[in-house]
Scaffold this active site. Structure first.
Site, PDB file in Angstrom:
ATOM      1  N   GLU A 134       9.538   2.423  10.890  1.00 12.09           N
ATOM      2  CA  GLU A 134      10.555   3.469  10.746  1.00 12.09           C
ATOM      3  C   GLU A 134       9.864   4.818  10.609  1.00 12.09           C
ATOM      4  OE1 GLU A 134      13.896   2.430   8.367  1.00 12.09           O
ATOM      5  OE2 GLU A 134      13.042   0.440   8.044  1.00 12.09           O
ATOM      6  N   LYS A 154       0.842  -1.208   0.000  1.00 14.95           N
ATOM      7  CA  LYS A 154       0.000   0.000   0.000  1.00 14.95           C
ATOM      8  C   LYS A 154       0.867   1.244   0.000  1.00 14.95           C
ATOM      9  CE  LYS A 154      -2.024   3.057   2.591  1.00 14.95           C
ATOM     10  NZ  LYS A 154      -1.963   4.101   1.615  1.00 14.95           N
TER      11      LYS A 154
END
Ligand SMILES: Cc1cc2nc3c(=O)[nH]c(=O)nc-3n(C[C@H](O)[C@H](O)[C@H](O)COP(=O)(O)OP(=O)(O)OC[C@H]3O[C@@H](n4cnc5c(N)ncnc54)[C@H](O)[C@@H]3O)c2cc1C
Length: 1015
Positions: A764, A683
């Site tokens: 992250e 996505k």
């Protein structure tokens, strides 16, 4: 023996004879300097430390600092001079107020050896002395590293002033030979082109020329009026083509077309040099007016080899010294054979090269007054005298200026004088025989073996070296040190520029196309299309992708789940090859994919190329890593028992990626998940759906099986949130904002009914990255790299610099240069090459960043804001705040735009406290030349990636595994050798292989049969 060779030997012998009549050491100034150079030639470590000390010294203001550095550089040295050095350092410590200035005085003396004068008055004294010795001059203004247009304008003004002074002071001087003097004006100025324009970009020669022509015109005009000669020096390879093009452009202009007193340098260590010289000669003939060429071997050999190694580029210079010598002779012939249009200047201290030019000129019947020898100030004095005595025209290259701006020149000379390969060292320090020194260089070129002349034309030594290492690598060797990164595109070549332009045209031509979702191998359309706009021109729609909703998300999970069994059992070699095929396809479509990034996310050319390179690297690096990790490996050699550790994939991976590295990060996370045997739902960010659609095409062409990789686009808050919570998702790989990252982290911790695995999150997030500038930092580098780290790609990298922490001792000097450097940045549509700052990603980002700028205005002091930004598109002016305190919002919150906060601190303690005082720990940087301070930062700066004396962005796969901790992320390192473990479940199978006390003697290191059982 060929006649020319014997003629060369005879002339060389004559030069040596005259040189030996007035014996002189390598360096005209004896004493301290000579001893240091002698030590340097004997000991490489000493040489490195000495040159570093020389480099930092002019920027140190306090005596105590000088002694401190001396101690840090030399105290730990272990070699034959240890006792000598330690005594020196001890003494220096006792009386720093004496030793500091003495040391500075000595290094200044070293510089005076090569710098003809601090100012024009000083210089004139030198020039008068030389005149008496029948030696002419060309003057070079020191001050090469120009970081802003203010500095470039100053350089141009200094050139004009110098011309006036030289013309005035040399009035009445006549030509030393009195023949053909019209070819050799007395006043001769050597100009460094990069010092006239701070924004030179190899991708954009036309842009640089457009800026440089108006800057040069007044200098050339005045030179012509004064009867002076202007020479364009040649610098690094990155500027070579632009400098050549500029020369041809400006001297073809009507005003200068018939002016013969212009020259340019050709560096023969470059493989291109013969072709360049031929083009120049053809150009000169077409122009119909004489011009001059100074032939040199080239002063940047070490720099060019290091730079090309770092970027994976073909090395532009020859590898073997005799190859450069041979080429010098080849091009000497080319120049002399075209004497009717080009005046030759031979810039060499090598008696063989000089004698060859003399012999050839005679053979071709060219009078010795029609060309000249040029030598550097402070070097090879006896050779200059010998040439004058033999009746040749000699000109000395005389740098003028202060020591600080002259440092890089000084270090180049020191390197040249101590180089193992150099002629001067061989003759004057090592007393190599004349016969040996005059040998035909053709005989010395090695024809085979690594780095040989024949191989060198097609491969670099790096390539050779790496090939050797790769062959030697075993599965036990971490690929980190054998992996060879894909090269960056080198936009210095016109061919690369043309390909990029063509790709931009081609991609523009298909604006508005529609790209499907891909679920279970099928192309899926929905009733709503999401447009993706060009942030430089929001009316332009780059393309459309259907908006996926919950039904598409459910369908994607279903196919990924059902595809998992087979894919997880697919041999790792097949999975690794899929990634390598994808990398090869990206390589083929490289320019096109970069062009899509330029339009869709506003990346400048080189940044876009860097992103595609990183995507390819991720594929190849993870493929290599999987081969290393993937096979079951014996844990210990224990008789009678086999224990093999190995990994299983986790299941279905949801990859949620950001727009700022739209291909690389998406590809990195997806390829890691794929190669480890997981099935994937990809996505992308809503702002970079076309880049994602391209990546899906790449993997489809590479042959990814249906359902194994699925491309789903839609609103993060709808499908993203739905999938994160889904019981059938086993792994979430996320890169993006802290806000979303923390939500995912939390939500993934909740176990849903029917869920098999504990969800694993690879997370992250952002940073609030700091760069500390120490009081002894090299500002030429610190400013350029800080500006690039803060404003490159509009500050929209999670690694970007947002807090510049400057020690107060240096503060004023840093700020003066930083602000003018920021003001020189080129802002605009990145479709144009040479643009550094483009638009931010979309209107929401634009507004948010402008809001932060308003907050900054209330909290701190606005020190700089760019004025001229394009009126349309999401262009945020680069902005710098000063007087920022650590607790202010602009110093704590991630802005993700071209906004830099500057914090002034007392000392390094405070700098570290400020740098570490945020929620984040992603990247951090430090500029310093103090080994002790560098060690301290290495140990204490809280950041996942710490960069010393370089920019804090631009991590390279395998070389700089990337990722942070604290609120910057879960501590994973993308592009590192631990990364794939995040996508795997470790498992150990232990078998008792003893039967009645009998056990096989040998146990295999690896066994993989049971990963892919036959039944
Ligand atoms: C008047 C003057 C002006 C100059 N202007 C410029 C200029 O504009 N731009 C510029 O770049 N340089 C310039 N130079 C510097 C010049 O390039 C160096 O001084 C020169 O290369 C030293 O060459 P040499 O013939 O004196 O010595 P040599 O000792 O014969 O040659 C040393 C040179 O060989 C080359 N070399 C060393 N190792 C290798 C290797 N392993 N493989 C291949 N080649 C190798 C390098 O170029 C090195 O500098 C100028 C020099 C002079 C004298």
């Amino acid at each position: 023996m060929r006649p020319l060779q014997s003629e060369v030997e005879q002339r060389g012998a004559r030069i040596f004879e005259i040189v030996d009549q007035h014996p002189e050491s390598l360096f005209s100034k004896a004493g301290f300097y000579q001893r240091l150079m002698a030590l340097s030639m004997r000991d490489e470590q000493f040489k490195a430390e000495l040159f570093r000390l020389v480099d930092v010294l002019p920027s140190l203001r306090k005596s105590g600092d000088i002694v401190e550095h001396l101690d840090e550089y030399f105290a730990d040295m272990r070699n034959g001079f240890t006792a000598f050095i330690h005594t020196g350092v001890r003494l220096a410590r006792i009386v720093p107020w004496v030793s500091g200035p003495v040391l500075r005085w000595n290094v200044s003396g070293m510089a005076r050896q090569f710098i003809a004068g601090k100012n024009p008055d000083d210089l004139m004294k030198t020039l008068r002395k030389r005149r008496a010795e029948k030696i002419g001059f060309t003057v070079d203004l020191l001050g090469e590293a120009v970081v802003s247009e203010t500095e470039a304008d100053k350089y141009a003004a200094r050139c004009l002033d110098l011309l006036e002074t030289l013309a005035r002071e040399t009035r009445g001087w006549t030509d030393p030979l009195g023949r053909n003097s019209e070819l050799f004006p007395v006043v001769n100025l050597s100009v460094k082109i990069s010092a006239l324009y701070s924004q030179m970009n190899p991708a954009d020669p036309a842009g640089a020329i457009a800026h440089l022509v108006p800057k040069l015109q007044p200098i050339l005009r005045r030179a012509r009026e004064l009867g002076a000669f202007i020479n364009f020096d040649m610098e690094s390879y990155a500027h070579k083509n632009t400098t050549l093009e500029l020369f041809k452009t400006i001297f073809t202009e009507e005003e200068f077309k018939d002016w013969p007193h212009a020259g340019i340098v050709v560096q023969v260590y470059l493989r291109d040099s013969e072709a360049d010289l031929r083009h120049l000669i053809d150009w000169g003939r077409a122009r119909g007016t004489r011009f001059a060429v100074r032939l040199v071997k080239g002063a940047y050999w070490d720099y060019e080899t290091i730079r090309s190694r770092q970027n994976g580029w073909d090395c532009p210079v020859y590898f073997q010294k005799p190859e450069s010598d041979v080429n010098f002779e080849t091009l000497t012939r080319l120049l002399l054979e075209n004497e009717s249009i080009v005046t030759a200047a031979f810039g060499s201290h090598n008696v063989r090269s000089i004698a060859h030019a003399q012999a050839l000129a005679d053979e071709l019947g060219i009078d010795r007054s029609r060309f000249e020898f040029q030598l550097l100030y402070g070097m090879a004095g006896p050779i200059k005298r010998a040439l004058v005595e033999m009746g040749y025209r000699v000109r000395e290259y005389c740098p003028v200026g202060e020591l600080l701006p002259g440092m890089s020149y000084l270090v180049r000379r020191l390197l040249e004088n101590t180089s193992n390969e150099g002629f001067l060292r061989a003759k004057f320090a090592e007393n190599v025989s004349a016969t040996e020194l005059l040998r035909d260089p053709n005989e010395l070129v090695r024809r085979d073996g690594p780095g040989s002349a024949t191989q060198a034309t097609t491969t670099t030594p790096v390539a050779n070296e790496d090939r050797h290492r790769k062959n030697g690598a075993s599965l036990d060797t971490a690929p980190g040190d054998t992996y060879q990164n894909s090269p960056l595109v080198n936009f210095v070549y016109k061919e690369s520029q043309d390909k990029m332009r063509a790709a931009l045209r081609e991609v523009r031509g298909r604006f508005g196309e529609k790209y499907p979702l891909v679920i279970g191998g099928e192309k899926v359309w929905t009733d709503k299309l999401t447009p993706s706009v060009n942030p430089s021109a929001p009316k332009e729609i780059v393309g459309y992708v259907p908006e996926g909703g919950i039904p598409e998300a459910e369908r994607a999970v279903k196919v990924a789940r059902s595809g998992f069994g087979k894919w997880s059992q697919t041999p790792l070699e097949e999975r690794a090859r899929l990634l390598e095929r994808a990398a090869a396809i990206m390589e083929r479509r490289r320019y096109e994919l970069s062009a899509v990034e330029v339009f869709e996310v506003g990346k400048p050319w080189a940044e876009a190329d860097g992103d595609i390179r990183e995507a390819m690297d991720f594929c190849r690096f993870y493929a290599a890593q999987m081969r290393r990790l993937g096979r079951p490996r014996l844990t210990q050699h224990v008789p009678g028992e086999d224990s093999y550790q190995h990994y299983w994939p986790r299941g279905v991976a949801l990859v949620i990626a950001p727009w700022n590295f739209p291909t690389a990060i998406l590809c990195g996370m997806a390829s890691a998940a794929l190669v480890t045997g997981n099935t994937v739902i990809m996505k992308p960010s809503e702002q970079s759906i076309i880049c994602a659609a391209m990546l899906m095409q790449v993997f489809e062409e590479a042959g990814v099986p249906p359902g194994v990789l699925n491309f789903l686009s839609g609103h993060g808050s709808v499908i993203g949130a739905h999938l994160v919570d889904h019981k059938d998702i086993d792994l979430i790989a996320f890169t993006g904002s802290r806000e979303v990252g923390l939500k995912i982290w939390e939500s993934a911790g909740i176990t849903r009914p029917g869920q098999r695995e504990l969800k694993h999150v690879v997370c992250e997030m952002g940073g609030k990255n700091a760069m500390i500038v120490d009081s002894d930092a090299d500002l030429d580098e610190a400013i350029v790299d800080s500006i690039y780290s803060a404003f490159g790609y509009q500050g929209q990298k999670c690694s970007a610099l947002s807090r510049l922490i400057v020690l107060e001792e240096n503060y004023d000097r840093v700020m003066e240069r930083l602000l003018s450097a920021a003001a020189s940045l080129r802002i605009g549509n990145p479709e144009e090459p040479g643009i550094v700052v483009g638009p931010v990603i979309d209107e929401a980002a634009y507004r948010r960043i402008l809001d932060y700028i308003e907050i900054g205005k209330t909290e701190a002091t606005l020190a700089y804001q760019a004025k001229d930004v394009p009126p349309h598109g999401y262009f945020v002016p680069p902005t710098i705040f000063i007087g920022v305190k650590p607790n202010m919002r602009i110093a704590r919150e991630e802005i993700f735009g071209p906004v830099l906060s500057v914090l002034k601190v007392r000392d390094l303690d405070e700098a570290l406290e400020v740098a570490n005082g945020t929620d984040y720990a992603l990247t951090g940087g430090f500029f310093s030349r103090s080994p002790a301070n560098i060690e301290r930062i290495k140990a204490q700066l809280e950041a996942g990636n710490v960069y010393i004396n370089r920019s804090c962005t631009g991590a390279i796969v395998g070389r700089h595994p990337f990722g942070g901790f604290k609120m910057s992320g879960g501590g994973t390192k993308a592009g590192g050798e631990d990364y794939l473990l995040q996508f795997l479940l470790p498992r150990v199978v232990t078998e008792n292989v003893t039967r009645h006390g009998f056990a096989p003697e040998e146990t295999q290191q690896y066994r993989d049969e049971f990963l892919w059982p036959k039944r």
